[in-house]
Design a protein around this motif. Structure first.
Motif, mmCIF file in Angstrom:
data_model
loop_
_atom_site.group_PDB
_atom_site.id
_atom_site.type_symbol
_atom_site.label_atom_id
_atom_site.label_comp_id
_atom_site.label_asym_id
_atom_site.label_seq_id
_atom_site.Cartn_x
_atom_site.Cartn_y
_atom_site.Cartn_z
ATOM 1 N N GLN A 203 17.338 5.856 15.395
ATOM 2 C CA GLN A 203 18.649 5.527 15.954
ATOM 3 C C GLN A 203 18.545 4.402 16.982
ATOM 4 O O GLN A 203 19.468 3.595 17.111
ATOM 5 N N LEU A 204 17.418 4.338 17.705
ATOM 6 C CA LEU A 204 17.221 3.239 18.649
ATOM 7 C C LEU A 204 17.170 1.905 17.905
ATOM 8 O O LEU A 204 17.732 0.905 18.365
ATOM 9 N N GLU A 205 16.527 1.884 16.747
ATOM 10 C CA GLU A 205 16.516 0.669 15.930
ATOM 11 C C GLU A 205 17.932 0.288 15.506
ATOM 12 O O GLU A 205 18.289 -0.894 15.471
ATOM 13 N N TYR A 206 18.736 1.293 15.186
ATOM 14 C CA TYR A 206 20.137 1.043 14.828
ATOM 15 C C TYR A 206 20.882 0.408 16.007
ATOM 16 O O TYR A 206 21.685 -0.523 15.819
ATOM 17 N N VAL A 207 20.619 0.888 17.221
ATOM 18 C CA VAL A 207 21.240 0.311 18.421
ATOM 19 C C VAL A 207 20.892 -1.170 18.531
ATOM 20 O O VAL A 207 21.765 -2.019 18.759
ATOM 21 N N PHE A 208 19.612 -1.501 18.346
ATOM 22 C CA PHE A 208 19.188 -2.897 18.426
ATOM 23 C C PHE A 208 19.863 -3.743 17.339
ATOM 24 O O PHE A 208 20.309 -4.870 17.599
ATOM 25 N N ASP A 209 19.942 -3.206 16.132
ATOM 26 C CA ASP A 209 20.586 -3.939 15.033
ATOM 27 C C ASP A 209 22.066 -4.193 15.325
ATOM 28 O O ASP A 209 22.589 -5.279 15.050
ATOM 29 N N GLU A 210 22.736 -3.202 15.882
ATOM 30 C CA GLU A 210 24.153 -3.362 16.216
ATOM 31 C C GLU A 210 24.349 -4.409 17.311
ATOM 32 O O GLU A 210 25.296 -5.203 17.266
ATOM 33 N N LEU A 211 23.457 -4.415 18.284
ATOM 34 C CA LEU A 211 23.552 -5.429 19.335
ATOM 35 C C LEU A 211 23.354 -6.832 18.767
ATOM 36 O O LEU A 211 24.065 -7.775 19.149
ATOM 37 N N LEU A 212 22.416 -6.977 17.856
ATOM 38 C CA LEU A 212 22.205 -8.279 17.224
ATOM 39 C C LEU A 212 23.434 -8.690 16.414
ATOM 40 O O LEU A 212 23.807 -9.869 16.379
ATOM 41 N N ARG A 213 24.087 -7.720 15.779
ATOM 42 C CA ARG A 213 25.311 -8.009 15.017
ATOM 43 C C ARG A 213 26.436 -8.447 15.953
ATOM 44 O O ARG A 213 27.193 -9.376 15.644
ATOM 45 N N VAL A 214 26.540 -7.802 17.101
ATOM 46 C CA VAL A 214 27.541 -8.185 18.103
ATOM 47 C C VAL A 214 27.304 -9.617 18.564
ATOM 48 O O VAL A 214 28.231 -10.428 18.657
ATOM 49 N N ASN A 215 26.046 -9.931 18.840
ATOM 50 C CA ASN A 215 25.697 -11.278 19.280
ATOM 51 C C ASN A 215 26.043 -12.319 18.218
ATOM 52 O O ASN A 215 26.597 -13.386 18.513
#
Length: 433
Positions: A203-215
């Motif tokens: 789930q932490l990896e998912y958090v990082f992926d979502e942040l990259l998508r936001v960026n």
């Protein structure tokens, strides 16, 4: 061994344990429903004077909700700023309005970090256990932005809101937000049934992926505010964006709790002293955090051990009862090689502009600390310090002459100064003075 500074750079000052929200994930071990100290006699000015005496460079006002005691600490903010100390504010923004946001700007607050649990109203109100939280926090964010304050927003991530990251960022995309952060919840000492809320490595990896998508989609600068063990990262992109950190507790930062006790970290229950005994005395007791005493045996042969040190010590302590075991997010089967990449390349400019906001603190007879912000500082010898203070621009030739070094060696120094915003790129025609 970590080089010891004469004093912390930053202090997290917990002004009060009181809060108008009761967030499920709150890490403060002392948080109880019946705590109410708003009318007790806390000598805020005495703490302020101790901070000034110890040459602290940055103070973060936290809580609880610090705006509950805002009227009490306004003179303290004013005095800290007047003494050249940068002051920032962590808040849920629910009590921010047009009037006090303008006042915060006038007082000299440098930046504000707002906690928003979710962009979805029902989820936000449920997590905070306040039926108006979503509306109040968004109103406060807009009031802060209207004053052109530097505003960042952080989501504390649990299983309850992990799917809301993109939605929350989309709610903020048209506001002048400095940074949007998503940070996994620290495990609270006082919550013995937190497993249902705690996120796992995947789930932490998912958090990082979502942040990259936001960026990528919104062009918002993204971050995560906690330190993670290096081996918690599964790929280079995540590490480059959200890794490369060290734990600052007891090394560059301390916390002063609402009752004056001094800790290395706001998450910790371990007390090193009290402000009445002096910040310096407590700081000296924290040598154990700087001498590698708590490096886990399992991490001792890792090539990144001196940077990572096995991850967050408080997470290790909550999970195991000791500081000498690794952070639970460490995964020892992870063998990724993290390349040393410089994010700041020098160009063919003849000179670089020296920041006009340098704050210099003498550490010893040979070195001083050059400070721009809580994240942008370096230790430098007196030769470089004097050069930066005397000049308005800096070039390779300045450094070659100062140290009798090659252009390649001077370029390394310039890259370091660029990365810490001590210098910035000018134009090709600018010449050093």
């Amino acid at each position: 061994m970590y080089r010891k500074l004469i004093a912390p750079i930053n202090i997290q000052w917990e002004l009060t344990p009181d809060c108008n929200y009761k967030c499920i994930h709150c890490y403060n071990a002392w948080r109880k429903d019946n705590i109410n100290i708003l009318n007790t006699d806390i000598n805020y000015m005495a703490i302020t004077e101790e901070i000034i005496k110890c040459h602290i460079l940055h103070v973060t006002l936290t809580g609880g909700e610090p705006m509950l005691v805002y009227q009490n600490v306004k003179p303290c903010i004013n005095k800290l700023v007047d003494n050249g100390i940068e002051v920032s504010l962590n808040t849920n923004a629910s009590l921010i309005n047009e009037s006090n946001s303008a006042e915060l700007k006038q007082l000299g607050i440098s930046s504000v970090l707002v906690s928003l649990t979710s962009g979805i109203e029902e989820t936000c109100n449920s997590i905070t256990q306040n039926k108006n939280a979503w509306e109040m926090t968004l109103r406060g964010i807009k009031a802060l932005c209207s004053q052109n304050l530097k505003v960042s927003v952080n989501m504390v991530i649990t299983s309850l809101n992990i799917k809301d990251i993109y939605k929350t960022a989309s709610l903020l995309k048209d506001l002048p937000i400095e940074t949007f952060a998503a940070t996994k919840a620290a495990t609270p000492y006082s919550y013995h049934d937190f497993d249902k809320y705690r996120i796992n490595r995947k789930q932490l990896e998912y958090v990082f992926d979502e942040l990259l998508r936001v960026n990528h989609d919104f062009g918002i600068k993204v971050s995560t505010l906690e330190f993670y063990p290096y081996c918690a990262f599964s790929n280079q992109q995540h590490f480059e964006k959200f890794g490369r950190r060290i734990c600052s507790a007891g090394k560059t930062e301390i916390a002063i709790s609402y009752d004056g006790k001094i800790k290395a970290c706001p998450h910790s229950t371990h007390v090193y002293g009290h402000y009445l005994e002096g910040i310096t005395k407590a700081w000296n007791k924290m040598d154990i955090l700087r001498n590698e005493s708590f490096i886990p045996e399992k991490c001792s042969k890792c090539k990144y051990v001196l940077q990572c040190e096995g991850g967050c010590k408080e997470e290790a302590y909550v999970a195991s009862g000791t500081y000498t075991l690794p952070d639970p997010f460490a995964q020892f089967d992870q063998h990724i090689e993290f390349e040393a990449k410089s994010r700041h390349k020098t160009s063919q400019l003849s000179s670089y502009e020296i920041s006009s906001h340098l704050n210099v603190r003498e550490e010893n007879e040979t070195h001083s600390l050059i400070y721009v912000s809580a994240f942008d500082w370096i230790l430098a010898d007196k030769l470089l310090v004097n050069l930066l203070k005397e000049q308005t621009h800096l070039s390779e030739s300045n450094l070659c002459k100062l140290y009798d070094i090659s252009k390649e060696e001077a370029s390394i120094i310039l890259r370091k100064l660029l990365s810490k915003n001590i210098i910035k790129r000018g134009t090709k025609n600018e010449q050093s003075r």
